[in-house]
Design a protein around this motif. Structure first.
Motif, PDB file in Angstrom:
ATOM      1  N   VAL A   3       0.821  -1.216   0.000  1.00  0.00           N
ATOM      2  CA  VAL A   3       0.000   0.000   0.000  1.00  0.00           C
ATOM      3  C   VAL A   3       0.857   1.269   0.000  1.00  0.00           C
ATOM      4  O   VAL A   3       0.578   2.225  -0.725  1.00  0.00           O
ATOM      5  CB  VAL A   3      -0.980   0.013   1.208  1.00  0.00           C
ATOM      6  CG1 VAL A   3      -1.758   1.314   1.263  1.00  0.00           C
ATOM      7  CG2 VAL A   3      -1.934  -1.152   1.107  1.00  0.00           C
ATOM      8  N   VAL A   4       1.918   1.276   0.819  1.00  0.00           N
ATOM      9  CA  VAL A   4       2.749   2.485   0.914  1.00  0.00           C
ATOM     10  C   VAL A   4       3.485   2.742  -0.398  1.00  0.00           C
ATOM     11  O   VAL A   4       3.544   3.869  -0.899  1.00  0.00           O
ATOM     12  CB  VAL A   4       3.748   2.368   2.093  1.00  0.00           C
ATOM     13  CG1 VAL A   4       4.755   3.518   2.068  1.00  0.00           C
ATOM     14  CG2 VAL A   4       2.981   2.370   3.414  1.00  0.00           C
ATOM     15  N   ARG A   5       4.009   1.674  -0.964  1.00  0.00           N
ATOM     16  CA  ARG A   5       4.735   1.821  -2.224  1.00  0.00           C
ATOM     17  C   ARG A   5       3.798   2.304  -3.339  1.00  0.00           C
ATOM     18  O   ARG A   5       4.136   3.169  -4.132  1.00  0.00           O
ATOM     19  CB  ARG A   5       5.354   0.464  -2.598  1.00  0.00           C
ATOM     20  CG  ARG A   5       6.597   0.636  -3.382  1.00  0.00           C
ATOM     21  CD  ARG A   5       7.359  -0.645  -3.616  1.00  0.00           C
ATOM     22  NE  ARG A   5       7.893  -0.535  -4.968  1.00  0.00           N
ATOM     23  CZ  ARG A   5       7.525  -1.292  -5.971  1.00  0.00           C
ATOM     24  NH1 ARG A   5       6.647  -2.269  -5.781  1.00  0.00           N
ATOM     25  NH2 ARG A   5       8.038  -1.096  -7.156  1.00  0.00           N
ATOM     26  N   THR A   6       2.612   1.722  -3.365  1.00  0.00           N
ATOM     27  CA  THR A   6       1.637   2.125  -4.381  1.00  0.00           C
ATOM     28  C   THR A   6       1.222   3.580  -4.172  1.00  0.00           C
ATOM     29  O   THR A   6       1.085   4.343  -5.130  1.00  0.00           O
ATOM     30  CB  THR A   6       0.400   1.206  -4.323  1.00  0.00           C
ATOM     31  OG1 THR A   6       0.844  -0.141  -4.459  1.00  0.00           O
ATOM     32  CG2 THR A   6      -0.581   1.530  -5.436  1.00  0.00           C
ATOM     33  N   SER A   7       1.074   3.993  -2.912  1.00  0.00           N
ATOM     34  CA  SER A   7       0.719   5.378  -2.618  1.00  0.00           C
ATOM     35  C   SER A   7       1.807   6.331  -3.117  1.00  0.00           C
ATOM     36  O   SER A   7       1.525   7.394  -3.661  1.00  0.00           O
ATOM     37  CB  SER A   7       0.517   5.532  -1.104  1.00  0.00           C
ATOM     38  OG  SER A   7       0.582   6.886  -0.750  1.00  0.00           O
ATOM     39  N   GLU A  48      -8.908   1.615  -4.327  1.00  0.00           N
ATOM     40  CA  GLU A  48      -9.796   2.116  -3.272  1.00  0.00           C
ATOM     41  C   GLU A  48      -9.160   1.927  -1.894  1.00  0.00           C
ATOM     42  O   GLU A  48      -9.296   2.776  -1.015  1.00  0.00           O
ATOM     43  CB  GLU A  48     -11.166   1.440  -3.341  1.00  0.00           C
ATOM     44  CG  GLU A  48     -12.019   2.071  -4.430  1.00  0.00           C
ATOM     45  CD  GLU A  48     -13.347   1.370  -4.662  1.00  0.00           C
ATOM     46  OE1 GLU A  48     -13.657   0.385  -3.952  1.00  0.00           O
ATOM     47  OE2 GLU A  48     -14.066   1.815  -5.587  1.00  0.00           O
ATOM     48  N   ARG A  49      -8.427   0.817  -1.737  1.00  0.00           N
ATOM     49  CA  ARG A  49      -7.765   0.574  -0.446  1.00  0.00           C
ATOM     50  C   ARG A  49      -6.652   1.602  -0.220  1.00  0.00           C
ATOM     51  O   ARG A  49      -6.489   2.139   0.879  1.00  0.00           O
ATOM     52  CB  ARG A  49      -7.199  -0.860  -0.412  1.00  0.00           C
ATOM     53  CG  ARG A  49      -6.612  -1.234   0.928  1.00  0.00           C
ATOM     54  CD  ARG A  49      -6.864  -2.708   1.240  1.00  0.00           C
ATOM     55  NE  ARG A  49      -6.258  -3.610   0.262  1.00  0.00           N
ATOM     56  CZ  ARG A  49      -5.034  -4.093   0.379  1.00  0.00           C
ATOM     57  NH1 ARG A  49      -4.285  -3.775   1.418  1.00  0.00           N
ATOM     58  NH2 ARG A  49      -4.558  -4.907  -0.531  1.00  0.00           N
ATOM     59  N   VAL A  50      -5.898   1.912  -1.262  1.00  0.00           N
ATOM     60  CA  VAL A  50      -4.816   2.899  -1.148  1.00  0.00           C
ATOM     61  C   VAL A  50      -5.390   4.262  -0.758  1.00  0.00           C
ATOM     62  O   VAL A  50      -4.875   4.942   0.123  1.00  0.00           O
ATOM     63  CB  VAL A  50      -4.018   3.004  -2.474  1.00  0.00           C
ATOM     64  CG1 VAL A  50      -3.056   4.180  -2.435  1.00  0.00           C
ATOM     65  CG2 VAL A  50      -3.270   1.709  -2.738  1.00  0.00           C
ATOM     66  N   VAL A  51      -6.489   4.643  -1.403  1.00  0.00           N
ATOM     67  CA  VAL A  51      -7.096   5.947  -1.126  1.00  0.00           C
ATOM     68  C   VAL A  51      -7.662   5.978   0.301  1.00  0.00           C
ATOM     69  O   VAL A  51      -7.445   6.933   1.053  1.00  0.00           O
ATOM     70  CB  VAL A  51      -8.207   6.260  -2.155  1.00  0.00           C
ATOM     71  CG1 VAL A  51      -8.975   7.522  -1.778  1.00  0.00           C
ATOM     72  CG2 VAL A  51      -7.599   6.407  -3.547  1.00  0.00           C
ATOM     73  N   ALA A  52      -8.354   4.912   0.674  1.00  0.00           N
ATOM     74  CA  ALA A  52      -9.040   4.894   1.970  1.00  0.00           C
ATOM     75  C   ALA A  52      -8.075   4.800   3.146  1.00  0.00           C
ATOM     76  O   ALA A  52      -8.340   5.355   4.216  1.00  0.00           O
ATOM     77  CB  ALA A  52     -10.024   3.732   2.016  1.00  0.00           C
ATOM     78  N   THR A  53      -6.954   4.107   2.974  1.00  0.00           N
ATOM     79  CA  THR A  53      -6.061   3.886   4.112  1.00  0.00           C
ATOM     80  C   THR A  53      -4.927   4.894   4.167  1.00  0.00           C
ATOM     81  O   THR A  53      -4.117   4.860   5.075  1.00  0.00           O
ATOM     82  CB  THR A  53      -5.437   2.464   4.068  1.00  0.00           C
ATOM     83  OG1 THR A  53      -4.664   2.353   2.858  1.00  0.00           O
ATOM     84  CG2 THR A  53      -6.501   1.388   4.092  1.00  0.00           C
ATOM     85  N   ASN A  54      -4.878   5.818   3.210  1.00  0.00           N
ATOM     86  CA  ASN A  54      -3.749   6.744   3.162  1.00  0.00           C
ATOM     87  C   ASN A  54      -3.684   7.609   4.418  1.00  0.00           C
ATOM     88  O   ASN A  54      -4.672   8.261   4.786  1.00  0.00           O
ATOM     89  CB  ASN A  54      -3.871   7.619   1.905  1.00  0.00           C
ATOM     90  CG  ASN A  54      -2.595   8.355   1.638  1.00  0.00           C
ATOM     91  OD1 ASN A  54      -2.484   9.521   1.947  1.00  0.00           O
ATOM     92  ND2 ASN A  54      -1.610   7.668   1.111  1.00  0.00           N
ATOM     93  N   ASP A  55      -2.508   7.651   5.064  1.00  0.00           N
ATOM     94  CA  ASP A  55      -2.389   8.349   6.350  1.00  0.00           C
ATOM     95  C   ASP A  55      -2.741   9.835   6.255  1.00  0.00           C
ATOM     96  O   ASP A  55      -3.259  10.411   7.194  1.00  0.00           O
ATOM     97  CB  ASP A  55      -0.985   8.160   6.949  1.00  0.00           C
ATOM     98  CG  ASP A  55       0.136   8.603   6.010  1.00  0.00           C
ATOM     99  OD1 ASP A  55      -0.129   8.817   4.807  1.00  0.00           O
ATOM    100  OD2 ASP A  55       1.269   8.739   6.476  1.00  0.00           O
TER     101      ASP A  55
END
Ligand code: HQG
Length: 173
Positions: A3-7, A48-55
């Motif tokens: 997730v972090v890398r994709t973000s 959607e997971r990347v967007v929703a969980t982004n710090d």
């Protein structure tokens, strides 16, 4: 999927180098979701997971869910369309010691980004400064700046944006 890398990849393409993966942003910074999925080889669910969980809630879908953009931080030309807003009394900027002489001489400048980024509280500013070393936090007299006619805008994820901050409005936090 990391997730972090994709973000980080998403930040890079939506803020700085959309053409590196064949994306075109519209004038307000929006990219077509289907194209982003194809370009970054993601499923809709993963995006959607990347967007929703982004710090820092860095990305936003439009109302229809068919487009996505970064909420701030661009170096490419975009008009995000945030309305001018009256800022709180004071705002904060996190930086590091080695930039202080230049900042105190010429004020805060946007550098390669569109705007100077200011934080609503000391803790957030400390984290921003801490990306580069031991953080130093400056207080910005945003109330006096607003009275002097400077325009402040707030991004969808709560970052305050202003063109510049002259040294007279800066003090140690
Ligand atoms: C410094 C991240 C010399 C400034 C963060 C900063 C933030 C000067 C650096 C967002 C200067 C610019 C933005 C001057 C400013 N002379 N140095 N006159 N004026 N500086 O990264 O504010 O993770 O462009 O102090 O959390 O650090 O990307 O700005 O150290 O919200 O979502 O020049 O980026 O968010 O660096 O960070 P930046 P920033 P994201």
């Amino acid at each position: 999927m990391d997730v972090v890398r994709t973000s980080k990849r998403l930040s890079f393409v939506l803020r700085h180098r959309p053409e590196s993966v064949g994306l075109v942003l519209d004038p307000a910074g929006w990219a077509d979701v289907e194209q982003v999925l194809g370009a970054l080889r993601l499923t809709r669910q993963e995006l959607e997971r990347v967007v929703a969980t982004n710090d820092k809630r860095r990305f936003a879908f439009d109302d229809t869910g068919t487009r996505i953009r970064a909420s701030q931080g661009h170096s490419v030309t975009v008009d995000l369309g945030y309305a001018p807003e009256h800022p709180p009394e004071e705002l904060f900027h996190g930086t590091v010691e080695r930039f202080l002489p230049a900042i105190l001489a010429e004020g805060l400048r946007p550098g390669r980004r569109h705007a100077v980024h200011l934080s609503p509280d000391v803790e957030t500013a400390r984290v921003v400064g801490g990306r580069r070393g031991r953080p130093v936090v400056l207080r910005v007299d945003s109330s006096a700046m607003a009275a002097a006619g400077f325009t402040f805008r707030r991004s969808a994820n709560g970052v305050w944006l202003v063109d510049a901050v002259p040294p007279a409005y800066l003090s140690p936090a």
